[in-house]
Scaffold this active site. Structure first.
Site, PDB file in Angstrom:
ATOM      1  N   HIS A   1     -17.739 -13.382  84.727  1.00 38.08           N
ATOM      2  CA  HIS A   1     -17.706 -13.967  86.081  1.00 38.08           C
ATOM      3  C   HIS A   1     -17.565 -15.485  86.004  1.00 38.08           C
ATOM      4  O   HIS A   1     -16.809 -16.088  86.752  1.00 38.08           O
ATOM      5  CB  HIS A   1     -19.011 -13.675  86.838  1.00 38.08           C
ATOM      6  CG  HIS A   1     -19.224 -12.238  87.202  1.00 38.08           C
ATOM      7  ND1 HIS A   1     -20.285 -11.505  86.730  1.00 38.08           N
ATOM      8  CD2 HIS A   1     -18.515 -11.406  87.996  1.00 38.08           C
ATOM      9  CE1 HIS A   1     -20.227 -10.278  87.231  1.00 38.08           C
ATOM     10  NE2 HIS A   1     -19.163 -10.189  87.996  1.00 38.08           N
TER      11      HIS A   1
ATOM     12  N   GLY B   1     -22.799  -9.532  91.848  1.00 36.57           N
ATOM     13  CA  GLY B   1     -23.969 -10.120  91.191  1.00 36.57           C
ATOM     14  C   GLY B   1     -24.147  -9.642  89.768  1.00 36.57           C
ATOM     15  O   GLY B   1     -23.224  -9.102  89.158  1.00 36.57           O
TER      16      GLY B   1
ATOM     17  N   HIS C   1     -22.265 -12.561  84.634  1.00 36.80           N
ATOM     18  CA  HIS C   1     -22.183 -12.727  83.184  1.00 36.80           C
ATOM     19  C   HIS C   1     -21.057 -13.716  82.880  1.00 36.80           C
ATOM     20  O   HIS C   1     -20.387 -14.199  83.815  1.00 36.80           O
ATOM     21  CB  HIS C   1     -21.957 -11.372  82.490  1.00 36.80           C
ATOM     22  CG  HIS C   1     -20.852 -10.557  83.099  1.00 36.80           C
ATOM     23  ND1 HIS C   1     -19.528 -10.927  83.005  1.00 36.80           N
ATOM     24  CD2 HIS C   1     -20.862  -9.418  83.841  1.00 36.80           C
ATOM     25  CE1 HIS C   1     -18.780 -10.042  83.625  1.00 36.80           C
ATOM     26  NE2 HIS C   1     -19.555  -9.120  84.153  1.00 36.80           N
TER      27      HIS C   1
ATOM     28  N   ARG D   1     -22.705  -3.700  84.511  1.00 37.95           N
ATOM     29  CA  ARG D   1     -23.348  -2.426  84.148  1.00 37.95           C
ATOM     30  C   ARG D   1     -23.855  -2.426  82.696  1.00 37.95           C
ATOM     31  O   ARG D   1     -24.733  -1.636  82.363  1.00 37.95           O
ATOM     32  CB  ARG D   1     -22.359  -1.272  84.326  1.00 37.95           C
ATOM     33  CG  ARG D   1     -22.118  -0.932  85.774  1.00 37.95           C
ATOM     34  CD  ARG D   1     -21.413   0.418  85.891  1.00 37.95           C
ATOM     35  NE  ARG D   1     -21.554   0.977  87.212  1.00 37.95           N
ATOM     36  CZ  ARG D   1     -20.766   0.676  88.234  1.00 37.95           C
ATOM     37  NH1 ARG D   1     -19.784  -0.160  88.063  1.00 37.95           N
ATOM     38  NH2 ARG D   1     -20.968   1.204  89.426  1.00 37.95           N
TER      39      ARG D   1
ATOM     40  N   GLN E   1     -18.414   1.210  98.576  1.00 37.62           N
ATOM     41  CA  GLN E   1     -17.534   1.525  97.446  1.00 37.62           C
ATOM     42  C   GLN E   1     -18.217   2.414  96.405  1.00 37.62           C
ATOM     43  O   GLN E   1     -17.639   2.696  95.366  1.00 37.62           O
ATOM     44  CB  GLN E   1     -16.959   0.261  96.815  1.00 37.62           C
ATOM     45  CG  GLN E   1     -17.946  -0.613  96.056  1.00 37.62           C
ATOM     46  CD  GLN E   1     -17.305  -1.913  95.608  1.00 37.62           C
ATOM     47  OE1 GLN E   1     -17.099  -2.813  96.412  1.00 37.62           O
ATOM     48  NE2 GLN E   1     -16.979  -2.023  94.324  1.00 37.62           N
TER      49      GLN E   1
HETATM   50  O1  PAF Z   1     -15.252  -5.930  91.195  1.00 37.81           O
HETATM   51  C1  PAF Z   1     -16.281  -6.023  91.885  1.00 37.81           C
HETATM   52  O2  PAF Z   1     -17.320  -6.535  91.468  1.00 37.81           O
HETATM   53  C2  PAF Z   1     -16.257  -5.443  93.295  1.00 37.81           C
HETATM   54  O3  PAF Z   1     -15.470  -4.302  93.362  1.00 37.81           O
HETATM   55  C3  PAF Z   1     -15.818  -6.488  94.359  1.00 37.81           C
HETATM   56  C4  PAF Z   1     -14.382  -6.935  94.133  1.00 37.81           C
HETATM   57  C5  PAF Z   1     -16.752  -7.679  94.318  1.00 37.81           C
HETATM   58  C6  PAF Z   1     -15.898  -5.854  95.747  1.00 37.81           C
HETATM   59  O4  PAF Z   1     -17.187  -5.457  96.053  1.00 37.81           O
END
Ligand code: PAF
Length: 283
Positions: A37, A31, A34, A190, A61
């Site tokens: 994406h 999410g 930007h 970020r 993660q």
């Molecule tokens: O790159 C990311 O935003 C994350 O690591 C992903 C690939 C969506 C997995 O949560």
């Protein structure tokens, strides 16, 4: 635009699409979308009939609870942005943590042939087990023909390619070039958290990578790394976590240079409490 909140709902939709031989592209995201994406999604739309965008801040993660808590969550704005790209060719999947993990919010253990121990793996404990777990899960749920990942997370991209080979997953992984602001700063969710002062200083990261690239033409990886360390030592605002010149395939630190090998420079920097990463192909 269809937004699926549970695995059961999206399972049903995927079955229908598959039975009609509709090709599916997947863009997994956390999410705070930007233009970087959006460029992955647009590429996905060119190469597939529909694109599934997953929006899920994956807890397994993160090795830092504060970073997880503060990760930007802007789902309503994300959906409005996606609608500008397409209302009928994008499906959104925004599961809850329970939907994905049930009661055990745990990552599986993966062996990525050592890729997981380099760079990010040294500084983010368990990070790639979390990434492997969620990406494999999304591949199983969405059953995409192709999946799209940005090269900003180049180590992640190599690890996902390895995941697909080792687990024989029927998906083509497509790496897409880093999308940068006009000042060179690599696009990242970020970046939203950067204060003005850090935002103004952050392009220093890409500038340093570019100079490192030109120095690597004549100097050894060690000499270039020493130079980068000195440059950051002079910078009062940004803190270098690591800089590494590594072989593109193995991600192992470059030793003696070889014309036959490809190299990339990788960097992680703290702008206050915000951790930024970037990388650049060197040859
Ligand atoms: O790159 C990311 O935003 C994350 O690591 C992903 C690939 C969506 C997995 O949560």
């Amino acid at each position: 635009m269809k937004v699926f909140k549970t695995k059961t709902e999206i399972d049903y939709a995927i079955k229908l699409l598959k039975s009609d031989n509709i090709t599916i592209g997947l863009v997994p995201t956390m999410g705070a979308l930007h233009v970087g994406h959006l460029s992955l999604i647009k590429r996905g739309l060119k190469e597939n009939d529909i694109v599934v965008v997953s929006i899920f801040v994956n807890p397994t993660q993160f090795d830092n609870t504060d970073d997880l808590a503060k990760y930007p969550r802007t789902i309503a704005r994300d959906i409005e942005l996606l609608k500008i790209v397409s209302t009928d060719k994008i499906l959104v999947y925004t599961p809850s943590v329970e939907d994905i993990y049930g009661n055990d919010v745990l990552a599986s253990k993966f062996d990525f042939d050592g890729l997981e121990f380099e760079m990010e793996g040294r500084f983010r404990n368990g990070h790639f087990d979390g990434v492997g777990t969620i990406v494999k899960r999304f591949f199983e749920i969405v059953k995409p023909n192709k999946a799209y990942f940005g090269e900003k997370d180049f180590q992640q991209l190599q690890i996902i390619k390895k995941l697909v080979v080792k687990h024989q997953l029927p998906v083509i992984v497509v790496g897409c070039e880093i999308y940068r602001d006009s000042n060179g700063l690599a696009m990242s969710s970020r970046n939203e958290r950067l204060s003005l002062q850090y935002r103004q200083e952050a392009p220093f990261i890409y500038k340093t990578l570019q100079t490192a690239k030109s120095k690597f033409g004549t100097k050894s990886a060690n000499k270039v790394s020493e130079w980068v360390t000195r440059e950051f030592a002079k910078n009062k605002i940004l803190n270098l976590e690591y800089f590494s010149i590594a072989e593109t395939e193995t991600l192992k630190p470059a030793g003696r240079k070889s014309n036959k090998k490809k190299y990339r420079a990788f960097i992680a920097v703290y702008a206050g409490e915000i951790r930024l990463i970037d990388n650049l192909a060197l040859n």
